[in-house]
Design a protein around this motif. Structure first.
Motif, PDB file in Angstrom:
ATOM      1  N   TRP A   1      -9.140  -4.618   1.097  1.00 31.69           N
ATOM      2  CA  TRP A   1      -7.957  -4.178   1.844  1.00 31.69           C
ATOM      3  C   TRP A   1      -6.824  -4.077   0.841  1.00 31.69           C
ATOM      4  CZ3 TRP A   1      -6.607  -1.717   5.887  1.00 31.69           C
ATOM      5  CH2 TRP A   1      -5.378  -1.889   6.513  1.00 31.69           C
ATOM      6  N   ARG A   2      -6.321  -2.867   0.605  1.00 30.12           N
ATOM      7  CA  ARG A   2      -5.335  -2.631  -0.453  1.00 30.12           C
ATOM      8  C   ARG A   2      -3.933  -2.322   0.075  1.00 30.12           C
ATOM      9  NH1 ARG A   2      -6.539   1.853  -3.867  1.00 30.12           N
ATOM     10  NH2 ARG A   2      -4.994   0.899  -5.193  1.00 30.12           N
ATOM     11  N   LEU A   3      -3.605  -2.710   1.294  1.00 28.29           N
ATOM     12  CA  LEU A   3      -2.307  -2.359   1.873  1.00 28.29           C
ATOM     13  C   LEU A   3      -1.159  -2.854   1.006  1.00 28.29           C
ATOM     14  CD1 LEU A   3      -0.572  -1.147   4.097  1.00 28.29           C
ATOM     15  CD2 LEU A   3      -0.842  -3.272   5.383  1.00 28.29           C
ATOM     16  N   ARG A   4      -1.183  -4.108   0.604  1.00 27.24           N
ATOM     17  CA  ARG A   4      -0.080  -4.659  -0.199  1.00 27.24           C
ATOM     18  C   ARG A   4       0.066  -3.904  -1.521  1.00 27.24           C
ATOM     19  NH1 ARG A   4       2.964  -9.388  -0.315  1.00 27.24           N
ATOM     20  NH2 ARG A   4       1.813 -10.299   1.401  1.00 27.24           N
ATOM     21  N   GLU A   5      -1.050  -3.592  -2.177  1.00 28.76           N
ATOM     22  CA  GLU A   5      -1.011  -2.840  -3.440  1.00 28.76           C
ATOM     23  C   GLU A   5      -0.362  -1.473  -3.263  1.00 28.76           C
ATOM     24  OE1 GLU A   5      -4.658  -2.316  -5.843  1.00 28.76           O
ATOM     25  OE2 GLU A   5      -5.443  -3.937  -4.581  1.00 28.76           O
ATOM     26  N   LEU A   6      -0.808  -0.748  -2.232  1.00 26.75           N
ATOM     27  CA  LEU A   6      -0.294   0.605  -2.014  1.00 26.75           C
ATOM     28  C   LEU A   6       1.169   0.582  -1.585  1.00 26.75           C
ATOM     29  CD1 LEU A   6      -3.412   2.259  -0.343  1.00 26.75           C
ATOM     30  CD2 LEU A   6      -2.624   2.465  -2.701  1.00 26.75           C
ATOM     31  N   MET A   7       1.558  -0.442  -0.821  1.00 27.27           N
ATOM     32  CA  MET A   7       2.973  -0.573  -0.467  1.00 27.27           C
ATOM     33  C   MET A   7       3.809  -0.781  -1.732  1.00 27.27           C
ATOM     34  SD  MET A   7       2.896  -2.995   2.928  1.00 27.27           S
ATOM     35  CE  MET A   7       4.630  -3.423   2.775  1.00 27.27           C
ATOM     36  N   ALA A   8       3.363  -1.678  -2.610  1.00 24.73           N
ATOM     37  CA  ALA A   8       4.109  -1.968  -3.838  1.00 24.73           C
ATOM     38  C   ALA A   8       4.229  -0.730  -4.722  1.00 24.73           C
ATOM     39  CB  ALA A   8       3.440  -3.113  -4.602  1.00 24.73           C
ATOM     40  N   ALA A   9       3.173   0.078  -4.751  1.00 24.99           N
ATOM     41  CA  ALA A   9       3.214   1.307  -5.551  1.00 24.99           C
ATOM     42  C   ALA A   9       4.268   2.280  -5.034  1.00 24.99           C
ATOM     43  CB  ALA A   9       1.840   1.971  -5.554  1.00 24.99           C
ATOM     44  N   ARG A  10       4.641   2.107  -3.774  1.00 22.15           N
ATOM     45  CA  ARG A  10       5.669   2.963  -3.168  1.00 22.15           C
ATOM     46  C   ARG A  10       6.972   2.207  -2.936  1.00 22.15           C
ATOM     47  NH1 ARG A  10       0.779   4.289  -2.762  1.00 22.15           N
ATOM     48  NH2 ARG A  10       0.064   6.414  -2.475  1.00 22.15           N
ATOM     49  N   SER A  11       7.173   1.144  -3.699  1.00 24.20           N
ATOM     50  CA  SER A  11       8.396   0.328  -3.680  1.00 24.20           C
ATOM     51  C   SER A  11       8.701  -0.287  -2.322  1.00 24.20           C
ATOM     52  CB  SER A  11       9.599   1.146  -4.168  1.00 24.20           C
ATOM     53  OG  SER A  11       9.369   1.587  -5.479  1.00 24.20           O
ATOM     54  N   MET A  12       7.661  -0.650  -1.580  1.00 21.28           N
ATOM     55  CA  MET A  12       7.821  -1.408  -0.328  1.00 21.28           C
ATOM     56  C   MET A  12       7.229  -2.782  -0.586  1.00 21.28           C
ATOM     57  SD  MET A  12       6.949   0.865   3.007  1.00 21.28           S
ATOM     58  CE  MET A  12       5.947   2.184   2.369  1.00 21.28           C
ATOM     59  N   PHE A  13       8.081  -3.803  -0.516  1.00 20.85           N
ATOM     60  CA  PHE A  13       7.623  -5.137  -0.878  1.00 20.85           C
ATOM     61  C   PHE A  13       7.655  -6.137   0.268  1.00 20.85           C
ATOM     62  CE2 PHE A  13       9.158  -3.062  -4.720  1.00 20.85           C
ATOM     63  CZ  PHE A  13       8.026  -3.150  -5.515  1.00 20.85           C
ATOM     64  N   THR A  14       8.211  -5.757   1.408  1.00 24.06           N
ATOM     65  CA  THR A  14       8.299  -6.697   2.521  1.00 24.06           C
ATOM     66  C   THR A  14       7.810  -6.046   3.812  1.00 24.06           C
ATOM     67  OG1 THR A  14      10.549  -6.070   3.153  1.00 24.06           O
ATOM     68  CG2 THR A  14      10.332  -7.817   1.491  1.00 24.06           C
ATOM     69  N   VAL A  15       7.504  -6.916   4.766  1.00 21.80           N
ATOM     70  CA  VAL A  15       7.107  -6.460   6.099  1.00 21.80           C
ATOM     71  C   VAL A  15       8.253  -5.677   6.735  1.00 21.80           C
ATOM     72  CG1 VAL A  15       6.557  -7.305   8.412  1.00 21.80           C
ATOM     73  CG2 VAL A  15       5.457  -8.321   6.416  1.00 21.80           C
ATOM     74  N   ALA A  16       9.477  -6.146   6.515  1.00 15.91           N
ATOM     75  CA  ALA A  16      10.657  -5.496   7.106  1.00 15.91           C
ATOM     76  C   ALA A  16      10.806  -4.054   6.626  1.00 15.91           C
ATOM     77  CB  ALA A  16      11.917  -6.290   6.777  1.00 15.91           C
ATOM     78  N   GLU A  17      10.330  -3.756   5.429  1.00 12.75           N
ATOM     79  CA  GLU A  17      10.414  -2.384   4.920  1.00 12.75           C
ATOM     80  C   GLU A  17       9.351  -1.483   5.541  1.00 12.75           C
ATOM     81  OE1 GLU A  17      12.022  -2.620   0.417  1.00 12.75           O
ATOM     82  OE2 GLU A  17      10.179  -3.766   0.823  1.00 12.75           O
ATOM     83  N   LEU A  18       8.243  -2.064   5.969  1.00 10.07           N
ATOM     84  CA  LEU A  18       7.163  -1.276   6.562  1.00 10.07           C
ATOM     85  C   LEU A  18       7.385  -1.021   8.049  1.00 10.07           C
ATOM     86  CD1 LEU A  18       4.373   0.061   6.287  1.00 10.07           C
ATOM     87  CD2 LEU A  18       3.354  -2.206   6.676  1.00 10.07           C
TER      88      LEU A  18
END
Length: 109
Positions: free
Chosen positions: A10-27
């Motif tokens: 499950w790579r959700l956290r990795e892909l979020m970080a690659a798009r400068s999203m680091f928190t749940v609040a940003e998603l």
């Protein structure tokens, strides 16, 4: 037929970080824009762990937000497992494991 073991990541956290999203609040706002209403704790579990079940609308939405495919988000692999012996099938006998050990008796004093 040879048994196979399927695994995935499950790579959700990795892909979020690659798009400068680091928190749940940003998603969360991105999910809400696309009609997915999940609580903060549900989104946190998606981001921090590996879900056992995932609805297709949520998967499609995450792929849209992250501009990726399901295969990018959940890469899979499969490998053959060694065949199991059938019941009653003869296995090689390890004679060393079956050989008794010699006992030394000493008289009691």
């Amino acid at each position: 037929m040879m048994p196979r073991q399927i695994s995935y990541r499950w790579r959700l956290r990795e892909l979020m970080a690659a798009r400068s999203m680091f928190t749940v609040a940003e998603l969360m706002p991105h999910l809400a824009e696309r009609g997915i209403t999940l609580s903060a704790s549900q989104v946190h579990r998606l981001v921090s762990g590996t879900p056992e079940r995932l609805s297709l609308p949520v998967l499609a939405t995450l792929c849209d937000i992250l501009d990726c495919t399901p295969a990018d988000l959940i890469p899979t692999s499969a490998q053959n497992l060694p065949a199991r012996r059938a019941a009653g099938e003869e296995a090689p006998i390890n004679l060393a494991a079956r050989r008794p050990t010699r006992v030394r008796l000493t008289p009691e004093a």
